[in-house]
Design an enzyme around this catalytic site. Structure first.
Site, short mmCIF file in Angstrom:
data_model
loop_
_atom_site.label_atom_id
_atom_site.label_comp_id
_atom_site.label_asym_id
_atom_site.label_seq_id
_atom_site.Cartn_x
_atom_site.Cartn_y
_atom_site.Cartn_z
N GLU A 1 33.07 39.49 46.11
CA GLU A 1 34.46 39.58 46.54
C GLU A 1 34.90 41.04 46.62
O GLU A 1 34.67 41.80 45.69
CB GLU A 1 35.35 38.80 45.54
CG GLU A 1 36.78 38.69 45.98
CD GLU A 1 36.88 38.30 47.46
OE1 GLU A 1 36.45 37.20 47.81
OE2 GLU A 1 37.40 39.10 48.26
N CYS B 1 36.97 46.65 37.31
CA CYS B 1 35.74 46.67 38.10
C CYS B 1 35.03 48.01 38.23
O CYS B 1 33.83 48.08 38.04
CB CYS B 1 36.04 46.14 39.50
SG CYS B 1 36.45 44.41 39.46
N LYS C 1 27.71 45.04 46.66
CA LYS C 1 28.99 44.98 45.92
C LYS C 1 29.06 46.13 44.92
O LYS C 1 30.08 46.84 44.83
CB LYS C 1 29.12 43.62 45.21
CG LYS C 1 30.29 43.52 44.27
CD LYS C 1 31.63 43.66 44.96
CE LYS C 1 32.73 43.92 43.95
NZ LYS C 1 34.04 44.10 44.55
P1 NAD Z 1 38.92 36.93 34.93
O1 NAD Z 1 38.57 37.28 33.54
O2 NAD Z 1 40.33 37.11 35.40
O3 NAD Z 1 38.55 35.38 35.19
C1 NAD Z 1 37.37 34.79 34.81
C2 NAD Z 1 37.68 33.37 34.35
O4 NAD Z 1 36.45 32.67 34.13
C3 NAD Z 1 38.43 33.31 33.01
O5 NAD Z 1 39.66 32.62 33.20
C4 NAD Z 1 37.49 32.54 32.07
O6 NAD Z 1 38.16 31.68 31.17
C5 NAD Z 1 36.66 31.75 33.07
N1 NAD Z 1 35.37 31.31 32.55
C6 NAD Z 1 34.42 32.03 31.90
N2 NAD Z 1 33.35 31.25 31.63
C7 NAD Z 1 33.63 30.01 32.10
C8 NAD Z 1 32.91 28.79 32.14
N3 NAD Z 1 31.68 28.67 31.64
N4 NAD Z 1 33.51 27.71 32.68
C9 NAD Z 1 34.77 27.80 33.21
N5 NAD Z 1 35.48 28.94 33.22
C10 NAD Z 1 34.92 30.03 32.67
O7 NAD Z 1 37.92 37.72 35.86
P2 NAD Z 1 38.16 38.18 37.38
O8 NAD Z 1 38.95 39.44 37.43
O9 NAD Z 1 38.61 37.00 38.17
O10 NAD Z 1 36.67 38.57 37.80
C11 NAD Z 1 35.69 37.58 38.03
C12 NAD Z 1 34.49 38.25 38.66
O11 NAD Z 1 34.85 38.81 39.93
C13 NAD Z 1 33.92 39.39 37.84
O12 NAD Z 1 32.52 39.39 37.97
C14 NAD Z 1 34.50 40.62 38.52
O13 NAD Z 1 33.68 41.76 38.36
C15 NAD Z 1 34.54 40.20 39.96
N6 NAD Z 1 35.55 40.87 40.78
C16 NAD Z 1 36.78 41.13 40.28
C17 NAD Z 1 37.73 41.74 41.08
C18 NAD Z 1 39.12 42.04 40.54
O14 NAD Z 1 39.84 42.78 41.21
N7 NAD Z 1 39.53 41.48 39.42
C19 NAD Z 1 37.43 42.06 42.41
C20 NAD Z 1 36.18 41.75 42.90
C21 NAD Z 1 35.24 41.16 42.07
#
Ligand code: NAD
Length: 456
Positions: A161, A276, A220
């Site tokens: 993403e 990130c 990414k």
């Molecule tokens: P986040 O912490 O906001 O959300 C992750 C969610 O996953 C949490 O709510 C957690 O409870 C849930 N989770 C964890 N293990 C689980 C399981 N086994 N079953 C069900 N739910 C589970 O994280 P995010 O910011 O959404 O980032 C997610 C991924 O996307 C990461 O790898 C991050 O590097 C990537 N990413 C983030 C962004 C950003 O701007 N935040 C942008 C691009 C990519």
């Protein structure tokens, strides 16, 4: 060709929530279910007060929720019904053990993958949405194949993403590109095509890039490394500007007008934050070390080190300017989120600034329009923090104001009113280059801006 009719997303965070809400918004024929272990988060997604602040998110969610968009903690049903499952769980930097401080902690990816394997009753396309180290798809595939029952087929795709918090909905509706990596086998390509068809409902096909799995995973990390590198490059130049009298905005503009360089991501600041950039670069550093490429590791590590240096440099400038001590002084910190238009504070530069101020025994009066008080108290457990309800309250009787987040509203404050209520001399430190220094100087402020000499 597989036609995707039912999508499940594991992880209802900053990425899983908005991304899959937009899929539901654009593809009414697809049922989208977003699952999470965190019951409070799911309850918030099902309420009027969504768990994250993101411009445009409420409209998208409220329009499709209960129609083809669902939020639940019932992982088993959601996985079973789905033909395609996004894994969008957190991948933080490992805190302890081997590789601590650098490697990605894949514990959540592994447990989500095992969860899929243990409940799946039919073949699935499993999509890495989380940012992961290169070749993670291989591990996921092994886990799925060795832990599922029956003769099930799992095709793994990488679909990283690229959204930025604060503009997530716009980025998802009008992406620069959508990247889908797959094993270059007939089955892999079929799965890749199936996901491409989902995006093709609103993204033009020339923006949908298909690659092999490993190129997609590495792209990414590489994209975030490039973006952060530009920030560290301009920040390194900001130090030179402060020492020479050059103006960092003018230098950025002059360089950015070169079409080969371009103007984006050349804004100097107190340093990048967010969940990130640092994590993904460290991931790249760790990968390089593991592959016995120390020079490559050192090259990227410098981007993170420079970012730390920039924050430290800013704090040192503040202390030096406030007559070499901030002990018992009061500082108004305007902005706590890592950037404007989000309530997210992960790795926010504001946290580092506050910790330094408190260590020097100053009191910090914080104001942020979107960050919840509880979040600030989670990030800062030290005494010496006062949370305020307005920038005017924050700056009452303080020695200095520090702009830590570039919220638009900070440009428009009544600085004459603020000046009157501050101790004198009244200092203002612009860590985001958003203020009109000349105007403030006329009011009486002593203005310090990143990348400029005082009052120049
Ligand atoms: P986040 O912490 O906001 O959300 C992750 C969610 O996953 C949490 O709510 C957690 O409870 C849930 N989770 C964890 N293990 C689980 C399981 N086994 N079953 C069900 N739910 C589970 O994280 P995010 O910011 O959404 O980032 C997610 C991924 O996307 C990461 O790898 C991050 O590097 C990537 N990413 C983030 C962004 C950003 O701007 N935040 C942008 C691009 C990519």
């Amino acid at each position: 060709m597989v036609q995707v009719k039912n999508i499940c997303c594991i992880g209802a965070g900053y990425v899983g929530g908005p991304t899959c809400a937009v899929i539901a918004y654009k593809c009414h024929h697809i049922k989208v279910t977003i699952v999470d272990l965190n019951t409070d988060r799911i309850a918030a997604w099902n309420s009027h007060q969504l768990p994250i602040y993101e411009p445009g998110l409420d409209e998208v969610v409220f329009e499709r929720r209960g129609k083809n968009l669902f939020f639940t903690t019932e992982i088993e049903d959601a996985v079973n019904e789905a033909d395609l499952i996004f894994v969008s769980v957190n991948t933080p930097t490992k805190k302890s053990g081997m590789g601590a401080g650098f490697a990605a902690d894949l514990v959540y990816v592994e447990s989500a993958t095992r969860g899929i394997a243990s409940v799946a009753k039919s073949s699935k396309i499993v999509v890495e949405k989380s940012t992961v180290p290169c070749r993670t798809a291989e591990s996921m595939r092994t886990i799925l194949e060795t832990n599922s029952t029956g003769n099930l087929r799992f095709d793994i795709l990488s679909n990283p993403e690229f959204l930025a918090e604060g503009t997530a909905i716009k980025d998802l509706l009008y992406p620069d590109r959508v990247l889908i990596g797959a094993l270059q086998t007939p089955e892999g390509r079929k799965a890749q095509q199936a996901l491409a068809e989902v995006y093709a409902n609103w993204v033009s096909t020339d923006r949908i890039i298909t690659t092999n799995l490993w190129s997609s995973e590495l792209s990414k990390l590489a994209a975030n490394a490039f973006l952060a590198q530009r920030i560290s490059s301009i920040n390194a130049l900001s130090a030179l500007c402060e020492a020479t009298g050059a103006d960092i905005d003018e230098v950025a503009y002059a360089c950015g007008r070169d079409a080969r360089i371009g103007p984006k991501f050349l804004k100097a600041s107190v340093g990048f934050g967010g969940s990130c950039f640092q994590k993904d670069i460290l991931n790249l550093v760790y990968l390089s070390e593991q592959l016995n490429l120390p020079e490559v590791a050192a090259y990227w590590k410098q981007v993170v080190d420079l970012n730390e240096y920039q924050k430290k440099r800013f704090v040192e400038r503040i202390i030096k300017t406030l007559f070499h001590t901030i002990t018992n002084k009061e500082i108004a910190l305007l902005g706590f989120a890592f950037k404007k238009d989000t309530g997210d504070t992960r790795e926010s530069a504001a946290i580092t600034l506050c910790k330094h101020f408190i260590q020097e025994r100053a009191t910090v009066r914080i104001y942020d329009p979107k960050v919840a008080d509880e979040q600030i108290f989670l990030d800062l457990t030290e005494p010496g923090i006062v949370i305020t309800r307005s920038p005017y309250d924050a700056s009452r009787n303080v020695d200095a104001i520090v702009i830590a987040t570039e919220w638009d509203e900070f440009k428009e404050l009544d600085y004459t009113r603020i000046y009157k209520n501050m101790k004198k001399p009244a200092f203002i430190f612009d860590g985001r280059l958003i203020l009109d220094a000349d105007k403030l100087q006329k009011i009486g402020f002593r203005v310090h801006t990143i990348g400029r000499k005082e009052n120049e």
